[in-house]
Design an enzyme around this catalytic site. Structure first.
Site, PDB file in Angstrom:
ATOM      1  N   GLU A 458       4.443  -5.104  -7.779  1.00  0.00           N
ATOM      2  CA  GLU A 458       4.343  -3.714  -7.298  1.00  0.00           C
ATOM      3  C   GLU A 458       4.828  -3.582  -5.852  1.00  0.00           C
ATOM      4  OE1 GLU A 458       0.413  -2.242  -8.092  1.00  0.00           O
ATOM      5  OE2 GLU A 458       0.690  -2.292 -10.259  1.00  0.00           O
ATOM      6  N   GLU A 533       1.512  -5.895 -16.561  1.00  0.00           N
ATOM      7  CA  GLU A 533       0.136  -5.550 -16.207  1.00  0.00           C
ATOM      8  C   GLU A 533      -0.247  -4.363 -17.068  1.00  0.00           C
ATOM      9  OE1 GLU A 533      -0.540  -6.192 -12.009  1.00  0.00           O
ATOM     10  OE2 GLU A 533      -1.890  -4.494 -11.962  1.00  0.00           O
TER      11      GLU A 533
END
Length: 863
Positions: A458, A533
């Site tokens: 991220e 994820e």
């Protein structure tokens, strides 16, 4: 100071003379204190950069500038001096995490676990002098953070990034035949992590002795370009260095053996090599290649993780100068764009979870048995893959995944150039990313369990134009060190799959974007895709809120979250949503659920900031939150650990465990009912019942009456009886598969709490001061059934040569120190972690008591 240590298991063969390699565990008997000397000037991590970068020069394409003349930072401090008297410091063994040893502090941020992991600390130890002509290297598997190593008062090495394993060459600073001092200073800055990182020498430390002619760290690389049940080619590249002041001629061999369970060679060589002679000038390092062929090799696989060992021997005449054992696995891996992941030529769905590095009540201090227990529980659920979120793991974790047959996404960083926290890795990226990356890959590239290199999670650059260049540079560095595996990232920005960023990696990972899988595949038809994820469902074990709502923003009850597994933050989904997307799109290689276990810090939705809380709570609660923010500048909530885990922080199974087990182990007959059936206040009220089963239909009975038979429709993964009216008694579910009875399960209204039970995960453990027994305490009624809502105070005592290391209960709001031997049960369960003293020959007796309840005992013996 030399390049970081490889993850090869270096051993001294009994027949090898003293000048060959010897690797000693150097984790015992350290002195420890927190803070710098009172009269010390302020030292900043940036002050050390010129000296530490010079020590990492062998990992850099361009040599760093020489350090400035004069004393290095910290050399004048009393704690670094060889004559300093540290007898008043605490004596301890490593691995050590100072943050987890103290009480939780309400005023500290929940995001990082409400524990005091920040600050400066020192470790000291005496080192014997090395014989003349022998190299002595200190290997540090992990130090949080900004470590600086002083040998006899001289700065000789260190490393900023706390998750990188590295080496420091002590040879030039040790006085032969004399006692020497080693001091390590750590500086763990505040606001440098988004979760609980821990603080200290939290992984193992080793002392390695070699001769002057040796195989440098990280310089054995084993590949298997051909790997099938019929034949295999094992390609080994080895570098040998000469630290002598004169030329030397050596012969080098690499032989391949079968490995035992510990990764050690057994039997005779399966593929011996022909000796390669080399003459090395003084200070020279040279590399050589070996190609070995095996017939009918034993393949490494998730079902049968069989390993081999490459044994490298460097000789001069008949004398062994060095010997290195490198465990590896013969296997083939491939990510495909249309058919997911293939292992040894067959498709294997990635049933994965993300895992932070802390071990619950043990904090960040690594323990092999604690990690092994986690993997055992995950395997019981059906997990076959781990993502090391968001940093390189302890070396021993990869030894476990190799041995136990797990697949691994090995991840490097949570930030690149753009900060997430004011003092996080973005401060080091420009100077240290190349060295960290090369050290990471060289350490881990011989592990068959590693299937992908993840360069980031991220990261903010994924949506920025400059991000493509940064990602491409990191990918090129990885490929230079290991061209056999693809590079990936965990991307949470939708556009990262379409703006060109996706083309900088081989396999693309989306975080929480199941609705984008089809569009990504259409736009990138040749690129593999997986869920890096997924889900991020939140729940508290054994807590249930009524009425039950499918609105994922609902389900909060005080500072707990309902365990109907329907609650998730705004960016996330329920497990069912991800399952549907995976089933619709076979090209998706699988998923990595956030997370396998609860972990310290990040207690979403109860972080100490308003963002997540305001997304969930009512208008009245939002007003209270705003008032607290106005008064204190931020919220002060009690939660100190995550709610995301499929298992709680103590390793107790939440209901969600069985939802994933039903999906990932379809051949296991199982059924699980929720909620529990102790609801005296709900007599006559609707109390929905959910069933997780690997069957395809089930019938529910309440006190012998059928409440109907339900069948899973397409895209359904739980069976629901939404209109059950509560009455005490017994719920029974009978599951069916293909029309035949498949499994049964029962929950019943229990009696009042009557006594306690103790059950150890193992009745005998190794008496080495490290092996652990995890003992579950259960609050039970007179019939021996767990009483679901019971929370009595438990008191643990231990008789015999052992120690209660920590206790826990899985409650993310419990501020009882982990070192305490008293703790309330949380929904019927508590945990005590026990070890035997090193060398103990007798057993220990663990006893648990609680006022008004029958006590319980369990014996743990040495083995």
């Amino acid at each position: 100071m030399s390049n970081p240590a490889p993850l090869v298991f270096l051993a001294l063969a009994l027949s090898v003379p003293a000048q060959a390699r010897e690797r000693l565990d150097w984790s015992a008997g350290w002195r420890f204190t927190q803070g710098d000397p009172a009269d010390a000037s302020v030292l900043r991590p940036a002050d050390f950069k010129p000296w530490l970068l010079a020590g990492a020069a062998t990992l850099l394409a361009t040599a760093p500038p020489a350090p400035p003349a004069g004393p290095a930072p910290g050399e004048a401090l009393a704690y670094a001096q060889p004559g300093f008297d540290d007898a008043g410091w605490r004596l301890l063994d490593l691995p050590h995490d100072w943050g987890v040893e103290t009480a939780f502090q309400q005023a500290l941020p929940g995001e990082t676990g409400k524990l005091p992991w920040q600050g400066v600390a020192w470790y000291r130890k005496r080192v014997p002098g090395a014989p003349a002509g022998q190299r002595t290297v200190l290997e540090i598997d992990g130090a949080l953070a900004n470590s600086a190593v002083y040998c006899n008062g001289r700065l000789v090495g260190g490393w900023p990034y706390g998750y990188t394993s590295y080496q420091v060459d002590l040879t030039g600073c040790l006085n032969p035949g004399a006692d020497n001092s080693l001091a390590i200073r750590l500086d763990n800055p505040a606001k440098s992590s988004r979760w609980y990182p821990g603080g200290g020498l939290y992984r193992h430390v080793w002392l390695t002795h070699t001769g002057a002619v040796h195989v440098p760290a990280g310089q054995v690389f084993v590949r298997t370009p051909e790997a099938s049940a019929a034949r295999a080619t094992v390609a080994v590249r080895v570098a040998v260095a000469n630290a002598r002041p004169a030329p030397v001629t050596v012969g080098v061999t690499v032989d391949v053996y079968r490995a035992d369970a510990n990764g050690r060679p057994v039997g005779v060589p399966l593929a011996p090599s022909r000796e390669q002679p080399r003459t090395l000038n003084a200070g020279e390092r040279t590399a050589m290649d070996f190609d070995l062929r095996l017939a009918r090799p034993a393949l490494w696989d998730v079902a049968a993780p069989q390993r081999h060992v490459a044994v490298t021997v460097v000789k001069q005449g008949g004398r062994v100068l060095d010997r290195v054992e490198t465990p590896f696995g013969i296997r083939s891996i491939a990510f495909t764009a249309d058919d997911g992941f293939h292992l040894n030529g067959r498709r294997v769905q990635l049933n994965g979870v993300c895992m932070h590095h802390d071990l619950g009540a043990l904090g960040a201090a690594f323990n092999v048995r604690a990690a092994e227990r986690q993997l055992e529980l995950l395997r019981e659920m059906g997990v076959n893959a781990i993502r090391t979120s968001h940093n390189p793991p302890a070396p021993e974790l990869l030894e476990l995944t190799d041995r136990m047959g797990f697949l691994v996404i090995d991840e490097l960083l949570d930030t690149w150039t753009q900060a997430k926290k004011p003092q996080d890795y973005h401060q080091h990226f420009a100077d240290w990313s190349e060295a960290d990356l090369r050290a990471w890959v060289r350490r881990d590239r011989n592990h068959p369990s590693v299937i992908l290199w993840s360069t980031g999670n991220e990261i903010h650059e994924q949506g920025m134009p400059q991000g493509r260049a940064v990602s491409a540079r990191l990918a090129a560095l990885v490929n230079a060190e290991d061209p056999t595996r693809l590079i990936t990232v965990g991307a949470n920005v939708v556009d990262a799959g379409f703006n060109g960023f996706q083309r900088t990696v081989g396999a693309f990972g989306y975080n929480y974007k199941p609705h984008e899988y089809a569009r990504f595949h259409t736009a990138n038809p040749t690129q593999p895709l997986y869920g890096s994820e997924t889900a991020s469902t939140v729940s508290s074990r054994g807590e249930y809120l009524f009425p039950v709502s499918d609105n994922q923003a609902q389900g909060l009850m005080g500072y707990h979250v309902s365990s109907y597994d329907l609650s998730a933050p705004p960016w996330a989904t329920t497990p069912d949503t991800e399952f549907r997307a995976q089933d619709r799109h076979r090209f998706v290689a699988g998923e990595f659920v956030w997370t396998g276990f609860d972990y310290l810090g990040e207690p979403t939705p109860f972080n100490d900031d308003a963002t997540n809380l305001l997304n969930f709570h009512t208008s009245e609660e939002r007003e209270r939150a705003r008032a607290e923010i106005a008064r204190l500048g931020r919220l002060q909530l009690p939660s100190r650990s995550a709610y995301f885990g499929i298992l709680d922080l103590a390793g107790f199974k939440k209901d969600r465990f069985y939802l994933y087990q039903a999906r990932w182990r379809p051949d296991l007959p199982m059924a699980h009912i929720l909620p529990h059936w102790n609801w005296p206040e709900r007599v006559g009220l609707v109390t929905p019942v959910h069933v997780y089963t690997s069957g395809d239909e089930a019938e529910l009975f309440l006190n012998g009456r059928s409440l109907g038979r339900r069948q899973k429709a397409e895209g359904e993964y739980r069976l629901r009886w939404n209109d059950v009216v509560y009455e005490p008694g017994e719920l029974v579910v009978v599951a069916y598969k293909a029309g035949k009875e498949w499994a049964r399960s029962l929950v019943a209204t229990t009696g009042a709490a009557d006594g306690l039970q103790l059950a150890a995960d193992r009745a005998a453990i190794t008496a080495d001061g490290r092996d652990l027994a995890f003992v579950t305490a259960t609050v039970a009624d007179a019939a021996g059934r767990a009483v679901p809502r019971s929370k009595p105070l438990l008191s643990f005592t231990l008789d015999g040569p052992g120690e209660i290391v920590a206790t826990d209960n899985g409650d993310p709001t419990d501020h009882t120190a982990f070192k305490s031997t008293e703790r309330r049960a949380f929904n019927a369960l508590g945990l005590a972690i026990v070890k035997l003293k090193a060398g103990a020959t007798g057993p220990v007796l663990l006893r648990v008591t609680s006022e008004g309840l029958k006590p319980a005992e369990v014996v743990i013996r040495p083995r």
